[in-house]
Scaffold this motif. Structure first.
Motif, PDB file in Angstrom:
ATOM      1  N   ALA A 149      -7.891   1.578   0.267  1.00  0.00           N
ATOM      2  CA  ALA A 149      -6.494   0.643   0.139  1.00  0.00           C
ATOM      3  C   ALA A 149      -6.526   0.335  -1.728  1.00  0.00           C
ATOM      4  O   ALA A 149      -5.375   0.804  -1.806  1.00  0.00           O
ATOM      5  CB  ALA A 149      -6.708  -0.323   1.007  1.00  0.00           C
TER       6      ALA A 149
ATOM      7  N   VAL B   4      -4.058  -5.736  -0.530  1.00  0.00           N
ATOM      8  CA  VAL B   4      -3.054  -4.276  -1.045  1.00  0.00           C
ATOM      9  C   VAL B   4      -2.516  -5.414   0.460  1.00  0.00           C
ATOM     10  O   VAL B   4      -3.756  -5.687   1.368  1.00  0.00           O
ATOM     11  CB  VAL B   4      -3.768  -3.302  -0.792  1.00  0.00           C
TER      12      VAL B   4
ATOM     13  N   GLU C  12      -4.177   2.309  -5.571  1.00  0.00           N
ATOM     14  CA  GLU C  12      -3.315   1.822  -5.581  1.00  0.00           C
ATOM     15  C   GLU C  12      -2.856   1.228  -6.737  1.00  0.00           C
ATOM     16  O   GLU C  12      -3.490   0.650  -8.053  1.00  0.00           O
ATOM     17  CB  GLU C  12      -3.011   0.921  -4.219  1.00  0.00           C
TER      18      GLU C  12
ATOM     19  N   GLY D  19      -0.383  -4.235   3.853  1.00  0.00           N
ATOM     20  CA  GLY D  19       0.028  -3.095   4.570  1.00  0.00           C
ATOM     21  C   GLY D  19       0.738  -3.828   5.823  1.00  0.00           C
ATOM     22  O   GLY D  19       1.286  -4.133   5.401  1.00  0.00           O
TER      23      GLY D  19
ATOM     24  N   SER E  98       1.020  -1.208   0.066  1.00  0.00           N
ATOM     25  CA  SER E  98       0.137  -0.316   0.169  1.00  0.00           C
ATOM     26  C   SER E  98       0.753   1.266   0.021  1.00  0.00           C
ATOM     27  O   SER E  98       1.759   1.140   0.789  1.00  0.00           O
ATOM     28  CB  SER E  98      -0.936   0.005   1.400  1.00  0.00           C
TER      29      SER E  98
END
Length: 267
Positions: A130, A157, A134, A159, A85
């Protein structure tokens, strides 16, 4: 009444790659035709690592990864795609409520059954915020749309997530030859050309030896999904081959400040 489809719209078409479908397909085909992976693979990759910058910069290296699929591409029906991310900070791994990702080449349906299968795992959260901006997942889709036939997507995604969190997700989604895992990551950022070459060579050696402990945000922006893949690969005894290792100074930019790119195949 049937629910309206929830389509994740392209965020970087016209920026990272052409927004015109014909131009985009022609550029992908040209990159694939020029791709020359290091060595001759006598096996079909289970997983790939490939970069995610603008097409002129990282496209040649990404093409090296996708060229390694060879005839194995005919078997692939599902792609588990993980990337870091860049825009939205969060903890864990984000799924999406979307039913498809759209690019100028069309829509890629999301495998909702697979997404639901990981919904209860530690660290997995649904966070469309997110996914929306992206680029680390999106820039791979045109390659996949050209190289593969019909396939579904599991877009994730990543994090702040440890390697075990990612490895558990991959184990749940591992499947057989019909499932391809792709981790999206660039390498070092904004060093001079020679410094970047040295740093990225060290990172490549760490990847080849499945040593996720050597990865950090300075060596690979996608170090967290990559570390999880390395842990899963080590447990399953996969071997890893470096296919390409270049930087933006080799492809489309000056050499005073470069971004590193690499391509690896796992089997």
């Amino acid at each position: 009444m049937n629910a309206q489809p929830n389509i994740r719209q392209p965020a970087v078409a016209g920026l990272f790659y052409p927004e015109d479908a014909t131009t985009l397909k022609q550029q992908i085909l040209a990159l694939m035709a020029q791709a020359s992976p290091r060595g001759k693979l006598d096996w079909h990759p289970k997983a790939l690592v490939a970069p995610h910058a603008g097409l002129p910069y990282s496209g040649p290296v990404a093409a090296s990864a996708y060229a390694a699929l060879g005839t194995g591409a005919d078997q692939i029906r599902k792609v588990v795609l993980l990337g870091p991310s860049h825009r939205v900070p969060f903890r864990g791994v984000a799924t999406t409520a979307a039913t498809a990702y759209r690019t100028p080449l069309g829509e890629v349906p999301i495998d909702r059954t697979a997404v639901d299968a990981i919904g209860g795992l530690p660290g997995v959260t649904r966070l469309d915020e997110a996914h929306g901006p992206e680029h680390s997942l999106e820039v791979h889709l045109p390659f996949l749309q050209v190289v593969l036939h019909d396939f579904t997507l599991v877009p994730l995604v990543v994090g702040e997530a440890g390697p075990e969190t990612v490895a558990e997700i991959l184990e749940r989604l591992w499947g057989g030859p019909e499932t391809l895992i792709v981790v999206s990551s660039d390498l070092s950022h904004y060093h001079d050309y020679l410094t970047a070459q040295a740093l990225d060579a060290e990172t490549s050696r760490a990847i080849e030896s499945c040593d996720e402990g050597q990865l950090d945000p300075y060596t690979a922006c996608g170090y967290q999904p990559l570390a999880g893949l390395l842990r899963a690969a080590r447990r399953r005894g996969l071997r890893i081959e470096t296919l390409d290792l270049r930087n933006s100074g080799d492809t489309a930019g000056p050499r005073r400040e470069v971004v590193g790119y690499g391509a690896w195949a796992f089997h």
